[in-house]
Motif scaffolding. Structure first.
Motif, short mmCIF file in Angstrom:
data_model
loop_
_atom_site.label_atom_id
_atom_site.label_comp_id
_atom_site.label_asym_id
_atom_site.label_seq_id
_atom_site.Cartn_x
_atom_site.Cartn_y
_atom_site.Cartn_z
N ALA A 140 0.83 -1.21 0.00
CA ALA A 140 0.00 0.00 0.00
C ALA A 140 0.86 1.25 0.00
O ALA A 140 1.92 1.31 0.65
CB ALA A 140 -0.93 0.00 1.21
N ASP A 141 0.41 2.26 -0.71
CA ASP A 141 1.07 3.57 -0.76
C ASP A 141 0.66 4.36 0.48
O ASP A 141 -0.23 5.20 0.43
CB ASP A 141 0.68 4.30 -2.04
CG ASP A 141 1.35 5.66 -2.17
OD1 ASP A 141 2.31 5.94 -1.43
OD2 ASP A 141 0.89 6.44 -3.02
N THR A 142 1.32 4.07 1.57
CA THR A 142 0.96 4.71 2.85
C THR A 142 1.29 6.20 2.87
O THR A 142 0.84 6.90 3.77
CB THR A 142 1.65 4.00 4.03
OG1 THR A 142 3.07 4.01 3.80
CG2 THR A 142 1.15 2.56 4.15
N ALA A 143 2.01 6.68 1.86
CA ALA A 143 2.29 8.11 1.77
C ALA A 143 1.15 8.88 1.09
O ALA A 143 1.19 10.10 1.03
CB ALA A 143 3.60 8.35 1.01
N SER A 144 0.13 8.16 0.60
CA SER A 144 -1.01 8.82 -0.04
C SER A 144 -1.64 9.82 0.92
O SER A 144 -1.72 9.57 2.12
CB SER A 144 -2.08 7.80 -0.44
OG SER A 144 -1.66 7.04 -1.53
N ASP A 145 -2.13 10.92 0.36
CA ASP A 145 -2.87 11.89 1.17
C ASP A 145 -4.14 11.25 1.72
O ASP A 145 -4.59 11.58 2.81
CB ASP A 145 -3.20 13.14 0.35
CG ASP A 145 -1.94 13.88 -0.05
OD1 ASP A 145 -1.15 14.24 0.84
OD2 ASP A 145 -1.74 14.08 -1.26
N GLU A 146 -4.73 10.37 0.91
CA GLU A 146 -5.91 9.63 1.33
C GLU A 146 -5.77 8.22 0.78
O GLU A 146 -5.50 8.04 -0.40
CB GLU A 146 -7.18 10.30 0.78
CG GLU A 146 -8.45 9.64 1.20
CD GLU A 146 -9.70 10.30 0.61
OE1 GLU A 146 -10.79 9.77 0.84
OE2 GLU A 146 -9.57 11.34 -0.07
N LEU A 147 -5.95 7.22 1.63
CA LEU A 147 -5.86 5.83 1.21
C LEU A 147 -7.18 5.15 1.57
O LEU A 147 -7.54 5.07 2.73
CB LEU A 147 -4.68 5.12 1.89
CG LEU A 147 -4.35 3.72 1.39
CD1 LEU A 147 -3.88 3.75 -0.07
CD2 LEU A 147 -3.28 3.08 2.26
N VAL A 148 -7.89 4.70 0.54
CA VAL A 148 -9.17 4.01 0.72
C VAL A 148 -8.91 2.52 0.53
O VAL A 148 -8.36 2.11 -0.49
CB VAL A 148 -10.22 4.50 -0.30
CG1 VAL A 148 -11.50 3.70 -0.19
CG2 VAL A 148 -10.48 5.99 -0.12
N VAL A 149 -9.30 1.73 1.51
CA VAL A 149 -9.13 0.28 1.43
C VAL A 149 -10.49 -0.35 1.15
O VAL A 149 -11.45 -0.11 1.87
CB VAL A 149 -8.53 -0.28 2.74
CG1 VAL A 149 -8.37 -1.79 2.65
CG2 VAL A 149 -7.18 0.39 3.05
N THR A 150 -10.55 -1.14 0.07
CA THR A 150 -11.79 -1.81 -0.33
C THR A 150 -11.71 -3.30 0.02
O THR A 150 -10.63 -3.83 0.27
CB THR A 150 -12.05 -1.64 -1.83
OG1 THR A 150 -10.99 -2.27 -2.57
CG2 THR A 150 -12.15 -0.17 -2.21
N ALA A 151 -12.86 -3.94 -0.02
CA ALA A 151 -12.91 -5.37 0.30
C ALA A 151 -12.26 -6.22 -0.78
O ALA A 151 -11.66 -7.25 -0.48
CB ALA A 151 -14.36 -5.81 0.51
#
Length: 182
Positions: A74-85
């Motif tokens: 995951a790009d944990t540096a993203s300003d917003e990180l949306v995790v989907t199922a």
């Protein structure tokens, strides 16, 4: 300005020229004031386009399925990180949160995403611009094959008009902005 979703390879084994293209694309998005919507990965062209976008001043929105978060990509540096199922949910959120789609060279996942937004556009589910960034003919064979499907009536000619092909990053972003009326 616009939230532009970029589809591209997430493989760590692509040639440097593709990583350079991804970095250039990300920087240009930021410099033009756009938001990057990506698949939320930190590897390959996907990670490179996100890093380039942040370097160019863009807000970055990553959308990633839990299975890839579990693999620690995951790009944990993203300003917003949306995790989907799952992957299907990821594509749905990408379509909902984007104003336009830009496809760089990539493999099966990239083609899956391209065909999802292309199909839904031809079904009038959305009316968002779709641009193939094809600097050196990467997609020429695909476009030729699809044009052949028009001749056999498996694809409507109007569907081919739904996707624009650009040969450079500036031309691709100009096409997106023109289609959005920006």
């Amino acid at each position: 300005m616009a939230a532009i979703c970029v589809f591209c390879a997430s493989s760590n084994t692509v040639e440097q020229r593709w990583l350079d293209l991804a970095a250039e694309t990300g920087r240009a998005l930021g410099q033009r004031g756009h938001t990057l919507v990506s698949g939320g990965g930190s590897v390959g062209m996907m990670g490179t386009v996100a890093a380039g976008a942040r370097a160019g001043g863009a807000h970055t929105l990553g959308i990633i399925p839990q299975c890839l978060v579990d693999l620690e990509v995951a790009d944990t540096a993203s300003d917003e990180l949306v995790v989907t199922a799952d992957m299907g949910g990821r594509k749905n959120v990408m379509i909902e949160r984007s104003d336009a789609f830009l496809t760089l060279p990539g493999g099966l996942g990239t083609l899956d995403e391209l065909f999802e937004v292309w199909t839904t556009a031809t079904l009038d589910v959305h009316h968002k611009p779709i641009v193939l960034l094809d600097p050196d003919g990467f997609y020429d064979g695909l476009v030729t094959w699809l044009n052949g499907l028009v001749e056999t009536k498996f694809v409507r000619a109007s569907a081919m008009d739904t996707v624009l092909v650009a040969r450079s990053v500036p031309d691709a972003l100009d096409a997106v902005e023109a289609a959005l009326g920006a």
